[in-house]
Design a protein around this motif. Structure first.
Motif, PDB file in Angstrom:
ATOM      1  N   ALA A  67       0.839  -1.200   0.000  1.00  0.00           N
ATOM      2  CA  ALA A  67       0.000   0.000   0.000  1.00  0.00           C
ATOM      3  C   ALA A  67       0.872   1.248   0.000  1.00  0.00           C
ATOM      4  O   ALA A  67       0.582   2.223  -0.705  1.00  0.00           O
ATOM      5  CB  ALA A  67      -0.927  -0.002   1.213  1.00  0.00           C
ATOM      6  N   PHE A  68       1.956   1.206   0.787  1.00  0.00           N
ATOM      7  CA  PHE A  68       2.863   2.358   0.805  1.00  0.00           C
ATOM      8  C   PHE A  68       3.430   2.621  -0.592  1.00  0.00           C
ATOM      9  O   PHE A  68       3.394   3.749  -1.093  1.00  0.00           O
ATOM     10  CB  PHE A  68       4.007   2.119   1.794  1.00  0.00           C
ATOM     11  N   TYR A  69       3.941   1.567  -1.225  1.00  0.00           N
ATOM     12  CA  TYR A  69       4.597   1.751  -2.524  1.00  0.00           C
ATOM     13  C   TYR A  69       3.607   1.987  -3.662  1.00  0.00           C
ATOM     14  O   TYR A  69       4.017   2.372  -4.757  1.00  0.00           O
ATOM     15  CB  TYR A  69       5.518   0.575  -2.821  1.00  0.00           C
ATOM     16  N   SER A  70       2.337   1.793  -3.405  1.00  0.00           N
ATOM     17  CA  SER A  70       1.351   2.169  -4.424  1.00  0.00           C
ATOM     18  C   SER A  70       1.095   3.673  -4.408  1.00  0.00           C
ATOM     19  O   SER A  70       0.530   4.231  -5.352  1.00  0.00           O
ATOM     20  CB  SER A  70       0.034   1.423  -4.201  1.00  0.00           C
ATOM     21  N   HIS A  71       1.539   4.333  -3.328  1.00  0.00           N
ATOM     22  CA  HIS A  71       1.355   5.783  -3.211  1.00  0.00           C
ATOM     23  C   HIS A  71       2.660   6.556  -3.380  1.00  0.00           C
ATOM     24  O   HIS A  71       2.652   7.690  -3.869  1.00  0.00           O
ATOM     25  CB  HIS A  71       0.752   6.123  -1.846  1.00  0.00           C
ATOM     26  N   PHE A  72       3.776   5.966  -2.959  1.00  0.00           N
ATOM     27  CA  PHE A  72       5.051   6.676  -2.942  1.00  0.00           C
ATOM     28  C   PHE A  72       6.142   5.798  -3.547  1.00  0.00           C
ATOM     29  O   PHE A  72       6.221   4.607  -3.241  1.00  0.00           O
ATOM     30  CB  PHE A  72       5.435   7.060  -1.503  1.00  0.00           C
ATOM     31  N   ALA A  73       6.974   6.394  -4.381  1.00  0.00           N
ATOM     32  CA  ALA A  73       8.037   5.634  -5.043  1.00  0.00           C
ATOM     33  C   ALA A  73       9.077   5.150  -4.047  1.00  0.00           C
ATOM     34  O   ALA A  73       9.644   4.071  -4.196  1.00  0.00           O
ATOM     35  CB  ALA A  73       8.693   6.486  -6.122  1.00  0.00           C
ATOM     36  N   ASN A  74       9.327   5.959  -2.999  1.00  0.00           N
ATOM     37  CA  ASN A  74      10.348   5.607  -2.017  1.00  0.00           C
ATOM     38  C   ASN A  74      10.138   6.458  -0.763  1.00  0.00           C
ATOM     39  O   ASN A  74       9.244   7.319  -0.702  1.00  0.00           O
ATOM     40  CB  ASN A  74      11.762   5.809  -2.583  1.00  0.00           C
ATOM     41  N   ARG A  75      10.986   6.229   0.204  1.00  0.00           N
ATOM     42  CA  ARG A  75      10.869   6.932   1.480  1.00  0.00           C
ATOM     43  C   ARG A  75      11.098   8.434   1.322  1.00  0.00           C
ATOM     44  O   ARG A  75      10.429   9.250   1.967  1.00  0.00           O
ATOM     45  CB  ARG A  75      11.867   6.343   2.473  1.00  0.00           C
ATOM     46  N   ASP A  76      12.058   8.821   0.470  1.00  0.00           N
ATOM     47  CA  ASP A  76      12.342  10.243   0.287  1.00  0.00           C
ATOM     48  C   ASP A  76      11.137  10.984  -0.295  1.00  0.00           C
ATOM     49  O   ASP A  76      10.854  12.130   0.087  1.00  0.00           O
ATOM     50  CB  ASP A  76      13.553  10.434  -0.635  1.00  0.00           C
ATOM     51  N   GLU A  77      10.447  10.348  -1.224  1.00  0.00           N
ATOM     52  CA  GLU A  77       9.260  10.979  -1.792  1.00  0.00           C
ATOM     53  C   GLU A  77       8.188  11.157  -0.715  1.00  0.00           C
ATOM     54  O   GLU A  77       7.493  12.189  -0.669  1.00  0.00           O
ATOM     55  CB  GLU A  77       8.699  10.131  -2.941  1.00  0.00           C
ATOM     56  N   PHE A  78       8.058  10.173   0.160  1.00  0.00           N
ATOM     57  CA  PHE A  78       7.102  10.275   1.261  1.00  0.00           C
ATOM     58  C   PHE A  78       7.465  11.428   2.195  1.00  0.00           C
ATOM     59  O   PHE A  78       6.610  12.232   2.575  1.00  0.00           O
ATOM     60  CB  PHE A  78       7.064   8.959   2.036  1.00  0.00           C
ATOM     61  N   ILE A  79       8.743  11.528   2.567  1.00  0.00           N
ATOM     62  CA  ILE A  79       9.184  12.599   3.455  1.00  0.00           C
ATOM     63  C   ILE A  79       8.925  13.959   2.814  1.00  0.00           C
ATOM     64  O   ILE A  79       8.464  14.901   3.472  1.00  0.00           O
ATOM     65  CB  ILE A  79      10.681  12.451   3.794  1.00  0.00           C
ATOM     66  N   ALA A  80       9.190  14.071   1.510  1.00  0.00           N
ATOM     67  CA  ALA A  80       8.953  15.331   0.816  1.00  0.00           C
ATOM     68  C   ALA A  80       7.477  15.733   0.891  1.00  0.00           C
ATOM     69  O   ALA A  80       7.144  16.908   1.081  1.00  0.00           O
ATOM     70  CB  ALA A  80       9.398  15.231  -0.643  1.00  0.00           C
ATOM     71  N   GLU A  81       6.575  14.769   0.775  1.00  0.00           N
ATOM     72  CA  GLU A  81       5.147  15.089   0.872  1.00  0.00           C
ATOM     73  C   GLU A  81       4.768  15.451   2.301  1.00  0.00           C
ATOM     74  O   GLU A  81       3.931  16.328   2.520  1.00  0.00           O
ATOM     75  CB  GLU A  81       4.281  13.938   0.366  1.00  0.00           C
ATOM     76  N   LEU A  82       5.374  14.777   3.271  1.00  0.00           N
ATOM     77  CA  LEU A  82       5.148  15.153   4.666  1.00  0.00           C
ATOM     78  C   LEU A  82       5.516  16.615   4.900  1.00  0.00           C
ATOM     79  O   LEU A  82       4.769  17.365   5.533  1.00  0.00           O
ATOM     80  CB  LEU A  82       6.001  14.288   5.592  1.00  0.00           C
ATOM     81  N   ILE A  83       6.673  17.019   4.390  1.00  0.00           N
ATOM     82  CA  ILE A  83       7.123  18.397   4.562  1.00  0.00           C
ATOM     83  C   ILE A  83       6.180  19.350   3.846  1.00  0.00           C
ATOM     84  O   ILE A  83       5.852  20.431   4.355  1.00  0.00           O
ATOM     85  CB  ILE A  83       8.561  18.581   4.029  1.00  0.00           C
ATOM     86  N   ALA A  84       5.728  18.962   2.662  1.00  0.00           N
ATOM     87  CA  ALA A  84       4.804  19.814   1.908  1.00  0.00           C
ATOM     88  C   ALA A  84       3.525  20.061   2.698  1.00  0.00           C
ATOM     89  O   ALA A  84       3.033  21.191   2.782  1.00  0.00           O
ATOM     90  CB  ALA A  84       4.484  19.174   0.555  1.00  0.00           C
ATOM     91  N   HIS A  85       2.976  18.998   3.301  1.00  0.00           N
ATOM     92  CA  HIS A  85       1.740  19.133   4.061  1.00  0.00           C
ATOM     93  C   HIS A  85       1.974  19.758   5.431  1.00  0.00           C
ATOM     94  O   HIS A  85       1.128  20.514   5.924  1.00  0.00           O
ATOM     95  CB  HIS A  85       1.083  17.761   4.257  1.00  0.00           C
ATOM     96  N   GLY A  86       3.104  19.427   6.049  1.00  0.00           N
ATOM     97  CA  GLY A  86       3.318  19.822   7.433  1.00  0.00           C
ATOM     98  C   GLY A  86       4.002  21.158   7.633  1.00  0.00           C
ATOM     99  O   GLY A  86       3.815  21.787   8.682  1.00  0.00           O
ATOM    100  N   VAL A  87       4.804  21.608   6.655  1.00  0.00           N
ATOM    101  CA  VAL A  87       5.556  22.853   6.818  1.00  0.00           C
ATOM    102  C   VAL A  87       5.258  23.832   5.691  1.00  0.00           C
ATOM    103  O   VAL A  87       4.878  24.986   5.930  1.00  0.00           O
ATOM    104  CB  VAL A  87       7.078  22.586   6.885  1.00  0.00           C
ATOM    105  N   GLU A  88       5.423  23.381   4.455  1.00  0.00           N
ATOM    106  CA  GLU A  88       5.336  24.305   3.331  1.00  0.00           C
ATOM    107  C   GLU A  88       3.960  24.942   3.173  1.00  0.00           C
ATOM    108  O   GLU A  88       3.839  26.102   2.793  1.00  0.00           O
ATOM    109  CB  GLU A  88       5.746  23.603   2.033  1.00  0.00           C
TER     110      GLU A  88
END
Length: 226
Positions: free
Chosen positions: A57-78
């Motif tokens: 399920a994770f990899y159906s949404h995100f290519a890798n961990r770095d892409e996930f972290i980038a989206e976290l930052i986008a939602h949480g900080v940016e």
């Protein structure tokens, strides 16, 4: 044949909603894991266990961990930073700086999970994940260019502002801030970097703006809470 077409739309909608819910659960789980352990102290397996979903399920949404972290930052900080940028664009530099600090610190006070997350991001070894430092530097440089700040060492001023911000968001996550702390911390910082005392008082007692942003991790500040 007509029945098949009619039935397919609700099914498609259910699939989309289920995917959106899995993505939301992953982001919320990552939000808490980062706040508790930092950006680099958990694996995908920890994340999927916390979100109660599979690695597939994770990899159906995100290519890798770095892409996930980038989206976290986008939602949480940016998302918060962009809203503050938009509001501060037409303000004097010292006022934009004051609003940004007060809003962020008050938001961290109201939502300690966000405070812990931002502290973890700001203190990470990968600062390119966040534009917090760049935003502070931009407001400080603009205030200086406008003659509202008088200093000889821009880097020292940025370190002072960044240190105040980081100490306060860490304190918010530990429930150490009193109701007036965001305003007082900002006022003392402004005076320390060259803003006149009466101007600093005015900037830190003015009403905070109502900002609208879209995030699954953080809500807009409730400005009615003082």
């Amino acid at each position: 044949m007509t029945d098949m077409i009619v039935d397919s739309a609700p099914a498609s909608g259910r699939v989309a909603r289920k995917r959106a819910e899995v993505r939301r659960k992953l982001l919320l789980a990552g939000f808490d894991l980062v706040g508790q352990h930092g950006l680099d102290a958990f694996a995908v397996a920890d994340l999927t266990e916390a979100a109660d979903c599979s690695k597939g399920a994770f990899y159906s949404h995100f290519a890798n961990r770095d892409e996930f972290i980038a989206e976290l930052i986008a939602h949480g900080v940016e998302t918060v930073g962009v809203a503050l940028d938009r509001h501060g664009a037409g303000l004097p530099g010292d006022e934009a700086l004051a609003v940004g600090l007060r809003y962020s610190l008050t938001l961290a006070q109201q939502q300690p999970r966000w405070g812990r997350f931002v502290a973890a991001v700001a203190g990470s070894a990968r600062p390119t994940y966040t534009g917090l430092g760049e935003r502070l530097a931009s407001d400080i440089a603009r205030a200086h260019a406008e003659g509202r700040l008088d200093y000889r060492d821009a880097q020292a001023v940025l370190l002072l502002a960044s240190g105040t911000f980081l100490a306060a968001v860490i304190g918010s996550g530990l429930d150490m801030l009193r109701p007036g702390t965001p305003n007082e911390a900002t006022r003392h910082l402004l005076i320390g970097i060259g803003v006149q005392a009466d101007r600093a008082l005015a900037l830190t007692t003015a009403s905070l703006p109502i900002l609208i942003f879209d995030s699954v991790l953080v809500s807009s500040l409730d400005v009615s809470i003082r």
